[in-house]
Scaffold this active site. Structure first.
Site, PDB file in Angstrom:
ATOM      1  N   ASN A  88      -2.989 -10.726   7.087  1.00 21.29           N
ATOM      2  CA  ASN A  88      -2.762  -9.475   7.816  1.00 21.29           C
ATOM      3  C   ASN A  88      -3.992  -8.894   8.513  1.00 21.29           C
ATOM      4  O   ASN A  88      -4.110  -7.681   8.683  1.00 21.29           O
ATOM      5  CB  ASN A  88      -2.150  -8.425   6.868  1.00 21.29           C
ATOM      6  CG  ASN A  88      -0.792  -8.887   6.359  1.00 21.29           C
ATOM      7  OD1 ASN A  88      -0.284  -9.915   6.806  1.00 21.29           O
ATOM      8  ND2 ASN A  88      -0.212  -8.165   5.427  1.00 21.29           N
TER       9      ASN A  88
ATOM     10  N   ARG B  82      -3.324 -14.906  -0.600  1.00 20.75           N
ATOM     11  CA  ARG B  82      -2.315 -14.577   0.397  1.00 20.75           C
ATOM     12  C   ARG B  82      -2.850 -14.863   1.792  1.00 20.75           C
ATOM     13  O   ARG B  82      -3.949 -14.423   2.147  1.00 20.75           O
ATOM     14  CB  ARG B  82      -1.914 -13.099   0.293  1.00 20.75           C
ATOM     15  CG  ARG B  82      -0.727 -12.775   1.173  1.00 20.75           C
ATOM     16  CD  ARG B  82      -0.145 -11.416   0.913  1.00 20.75           C
ATOM     17  NE  ARG B  82       1.307 -11.508   0.981  1.00 20.75           N
ATOM     18  CZ  ARG B  82       2.102 -10.524   1.401  1.00 20.75           C
ATOM     19  NH1 ARG B  82       1.594  -9.366   1.739  1.00 20.75           N
ATOM     20  NH2 ARG B  82       3.402 -10.694   1.449  1.00 20.75           N
TER      21      ARG B  82
ATOM     22  N   GLN C   2      -4.067  -7.176  -6.157  1.00 21.08           N
ATOM     23  CA  GLN C   2      -4.472  -7.704  -4.858  1.00 21.08           C
ATOM     24  C   GLN C   2      -5.846  -7.150  -4.483  1.00 21.08           C
ATOM     25  O   GLN C   2      -6.021  -5.941  -4.329  1.00 21.08           O
ATOM     26  CB  GLN C   2      -3.476  -7.368  -3.745  1.00 21.08           C
ATOM     27  CG  GLN C   2      -3.844  -8.171  -2.476  1.00 21.08           C
ATOM     28  CD  GLN C   2      -3.011  -7.855  -1.260  1.00 21.08           C
ATOM     29  OE1 GLN C   2      -2.800  -6.688  -0.936  1.00 21.08           O
ATOM     30  NE2 GLN C   2      -2.565  -8.886  -0.557  1.00 21.08           N
TER      31      GLN C   2
ATOM     32  N   HIS D 291      -6.565 -11.021  -0.829  1.00 22.73           N
ATOM     33  CA  HIS D 291      -5.872 -10.666   0.411  1.00 22.73           C
ATOM     34  C   HIS D 291      -6.568 -11.382   1.568  1.00 22.73           C
ATOM     35  O   HIS D 291      -7.551 -10.900   2.119  1.00 22.73           O
ATOM     36  CB  HIS D 291      -5.911  -9.158   0.603  1.00 22.73           C
ATOM     37  CG  HIS D 291      -4.923  -8.651   1.607  1.00 22.73           C
ATOM     38  ND1 HIS D 291      -4.296  -9.468   2.523  1.00 22.73           N
ATOM     39  CD2 HIS D 291      -4.439  -7.397   1.839  1.00 22.73           C
ATOM     40  CE1 HIS D 291      -3.477  -8.733   3.271  1.00 22.73           C
ATOM     41  NE2 HIS D 291      -3.549  -7.483   2.871  1.00 22.73           N
TER      42      HIS D 291
ATOM     43  N   GLY E 143       9.604  -7.153  -0.198  1.00 24.53           N
ATOM     44  CA  GLY E 143       8.730  -5.985  -0.111  1.00 24.53           C
ATOM     45  C   GLY E 143       9.512  -4.696   0.010  1.00 24.53           C
ATOM     46  O   GLY E 143       9.768  -3.997  -0.977  1.00 24.53           O
ATOM     47  N   ARG E 144       9.908  -4.377   1.250  1.00 21.21           N
ATOM     48  CA  ARG E 144      10.598  -3.099   1.473  1.00 21.21           C
ATOM     49  C   ARG E 144      11.804  -2.912   0.567  1.00 21.21           C
ATOM     50  O   ARG E 144      12.034  -1.781   0.106  1.00 21.21           O
ATOM     51  CB  ARG E 144      10.943  -2.963   2.961  1.00 21.21           C
ATOM     52  CG  ARG E 144       9.694  -2.623   3.776  1.00 21.21           C
ATOM     53  CD  ARG E 144       9.833  -2.928   5.248  1.00 21.21           C
ATOM     54  NE  ARG E 144       9.765  -4.364   5.507  1.00 21.21           N
ATOM     55  CZ  ARG E 144       9.728  -4.883   6.718  1.00 21.21           C
ATOM     56  NH1 ARG E 144       9.774  -4.104   7.775  1.00 21.21           N
ATOM     57  NH2 ARG E 144       9.646  -6.191   6.889  1.00 21.21           N
TER      58      ARG E 144
ATOM     59  N   THR F  34       0.843  -1.194   0.000  1.00 24.39           N
ATOM     60  CA  THR F  34       0.000   0.000   0.000  1.00 24.39           C
ATOM     61  C   THR F  34       0.876   1.241   0.000  1.00 24.39           C
ATOM     62  O   THR F  34       1.782   1.356   0.821  1.00 24.39           O
ATOM     63  CB  THR F  34      -0.904  -0.049   1.252  1.00 24.39           C
ATOM     64  OG1 THR F  34      -1.836  -1.117   1.064  1.00 24.39           O
ATOM     65  CG2 THR F  34      -1.640   1.255   1.473  1.00 24.39           C
TER      66      THR F  34
ATOM     67  N   ASN G  93      -2.950  -6.386  13.125  1.00 24.31           N
ATOM     68  CA  ASN G  93      -4.365  -6.017  13.095  1.00 24.31           C
ATOM     69  C   ASN G  93      -5.233  -6.900  13.975  1.00 24.31           C
ATOM     70  O   ASN G  93      -6.437  -6.983  13.802  1.00 24.31           O
ATOM     71  CB  ASN G  93      -4.899  -5.994  11.662  1.00 24.31           C
ATOM     72  CG  ASN G  93      -4.234  -4.901  10.847  1.00 24.31           C
ATOM     73  OD1 ASN G  93      -3.889  -3.857  11.387  1.00 24.31           O
ATOM     74  ND2 ASN G  93      -4.033  -5.146   9.571  1.00 24.31           N
TER      75      ASN G  93
ATOM     76  N   TYR H  21      -7.251  -8.750   7.735  1.00 26.12           N
ATOM     77  CA  TYR H  21      -8.382  -8.140   7.034  1.00 26.12           C
ATOM     78  C   TYR H  21      -9.551  -9.133   6.934  1.00 26.12           C
ATOM     79  O   TYR H  21      -9.525 -10.187   7.552  1.00 26.12           O
ATOM     80  CB  TYR H  21      -7.914  -7.569   5.688  1.00 26.12           C
ATOM     81  CG  TYR H  21      -6.857  -6.504   5.912  1.00 26.12           C
ATOM     82  CD1 TYR H  21      -7.196  -5.299   6.527  1.00 26.12           C
ATOM     83  CD2 TYR H  21      -5.522  -6.723   5.602  1.00 26.12           C
ATOM     84  CE1 TYR H  21      -6.235  -4.330   6.806  1.00 26.12           C
ATOM     85  CE2 TYR H  21      -4.547  -5.761   5.874  1.00 26.12           C
ATOM     86  CZ  TYR H  21      -4.915  -4.571   6.475  1.00 26.12           C
ATOM     87  OH  TYR H  21      -3.976  -3.614   6.770  1.00 26.12           O
TER      88      TYR H  21
END
Ligand SMILES: Cc1cc2nc3c(=O)[nH]c(=O)nc-3n(C[C@H](O)[C@H](O)[C@H](O)COP(=O)(O)O)c2cc1C
Length: 365
Positions: free
Chosen positions: A184, A233, A101, A181, A322-323, A27, A241, A186
């Protein structure tokens, strides 16, 4: 070349990936307003990273009620579909492959991001202590998530239909496939994990019931666009979360087996988002490998060395970085040449413009 396997091609459903390096969903909160529309700046950002074997887009809400944070893109309106076309065309022109996603945040939201509506979830259980960012006078401000209300069965059916429509929209926008998704914390994760699902109907309680929403959503998107264009995923061990499962190895191995039976292209395991998960035991990885017959992606603090080891040991087919992709747009070439990696600026991850999105230089020609 020190890690040859990472740079070998891979057949993923109908797509041929140039290497095993995945840019996982991130995101970045730069969609055009009003309307949460993907734009030319985002297309430039994704095209810069098209040397990844596979790009998975940032989380993209399937409906207004699926939105959790300010300025994230959607994929339910004609303008949003047209906006995403800029990114898919740019990535394809640069030789890349890109999945969308599909995201419904469920309870991880606040009325300020939902046009005043109350967030929804499997159950009316708040994600205690979890914060999301909302827009306040053009700036991002953090707020605690609001108390959700439990979805009734008609609403569950409607959300499943929204997922299927979003998958069709993604194909209309030129994506090569979609990733659900389910990680994480959600909405899908809120149904899966025992501590966020207190339902007493067929969507809660025993494991089979907690898997039902994931099963029905995955079946619906597979029917809509073909199972070979669908990935899922999951985040078995993250506590991000606030979703926690009492027995993650059992829950997620069963989820993997169920998804394998549906014939989807890949399973994407998010091991840690930031620092919020314990290391995954080798026995758990092996159980997932046995349960799921198609491709498996792992992401979470991988280096070239750990990635090569994962491929050699055989429990992963593809690895998400990712990062590292934030500040290293040509990451595959840098990994291949053994070049040092640039550090990203945490202050420009979410919101804003080109700064910290498209202005990280390529190190390789
Ligand atoms: C800025 C940022 C945004 C993210 N957004 C998403 C997202 O939209 N969907 C998702 O599944 N994961 C998201 N993640 C998690 C990443 O996909 C990835 O799993 C995580 O960064 C760990 O990998 P890394 O250690 O290589 O960065 C995000 C991570 C970062 C750093």
């Amino acid at each position: 070349m020190s890690h040859p396997d990472l740079f070998s091609s891979f057949k993923l459903g109908p797509a041929t990936l140039a290497n095993r390096i995945v840019m996982p969903p991130m995101t970045r909160s730069r969609a055009s307003q009003p309307g949460d529309i993907a734009n030319a700046l985002m297309a430039e950002y994704y095209a810069q990273r098209a040397s990844a074997g596979l790009i998975i887009s940032e989380g993209t809400q399937i409906s207004p009620l699926g939105k959790g944070y300010a300025w994230t893109p959607g994929i339910y309106s004609p303008a949003q579909i047209a906006g995403w076309r800029l990114s898919t065309d740019a990535v394809h022109a640069a030789g890349g492959v890109i999945f969308a996603q599909l995201w419904h945040v469920g309870r991880v939201s606040h009325p300020d991001n939902l046009g005043g509506m109350q967030p929804v979830s499997a159950s009316a259980i708040r994600a205690n202590g979890v914060r999301v960012f909302v827009e306040r006078d053009g700036e991002a401000g953090f707020v605690e998530t609001a108390e959700p209300r439990a979805l009734d069965k008609a609403e569950i059916r409607a959300i499943i239909a929204e997922y299927a429509q979003a998958a069709r929209n993604a194909m209309a926008a030129g994506f090569d496939g979609i990733e659900l998704h389910g990680a994480n914390g959600y909405l899908i994760n809120q149904f899966l994990d025992s501590e966020s699902n207190a339902r007493d109907d067929e969507y809660g309680g025993c494991l089979e019931n907690r898997l039902r929403f994931l099963h029905e959503v995955t079946s619906a998107v597979a029917d809509a666009i073909g199972a070979e264009r669908v990935g899922v995923r999951l985040a078995p061990l993250t506590t991000l979360n606030g979703t926690v499962d009492a027995n993650p190895e059992e829950t997620y191995t069963a989820a993997a087996a169920m998804l394998g039976e549906l014939g989807i292209a890949y399973l994407h395991i998010a091991e840690a988002d930031w620092d919020d998960a314990p290391p995954m035991p080798a026995s758990f990885r092996q159980a997932l490998r046995r349960a799921f017959p198609n491709a498996i992606i792992y992401a979470g603090k991988y280096t070239a060395e750990r990635a090569a080891q994962a491929l050699e040991e055989g429990w992963a087919d593809l690895i998400g970085f990712g990062r590292p992709f934030v500040a290293n747009p040509d990451l595959p070439a840098r990994l291949r040449a053994g070049l040092p990696l640039a550090e990203h600026n945490p202050a420009t991850l979410f919101g804003g413009g080109a700064s910290g999105l498209t202005d990280y230089p390529q190190a390789t020609a």
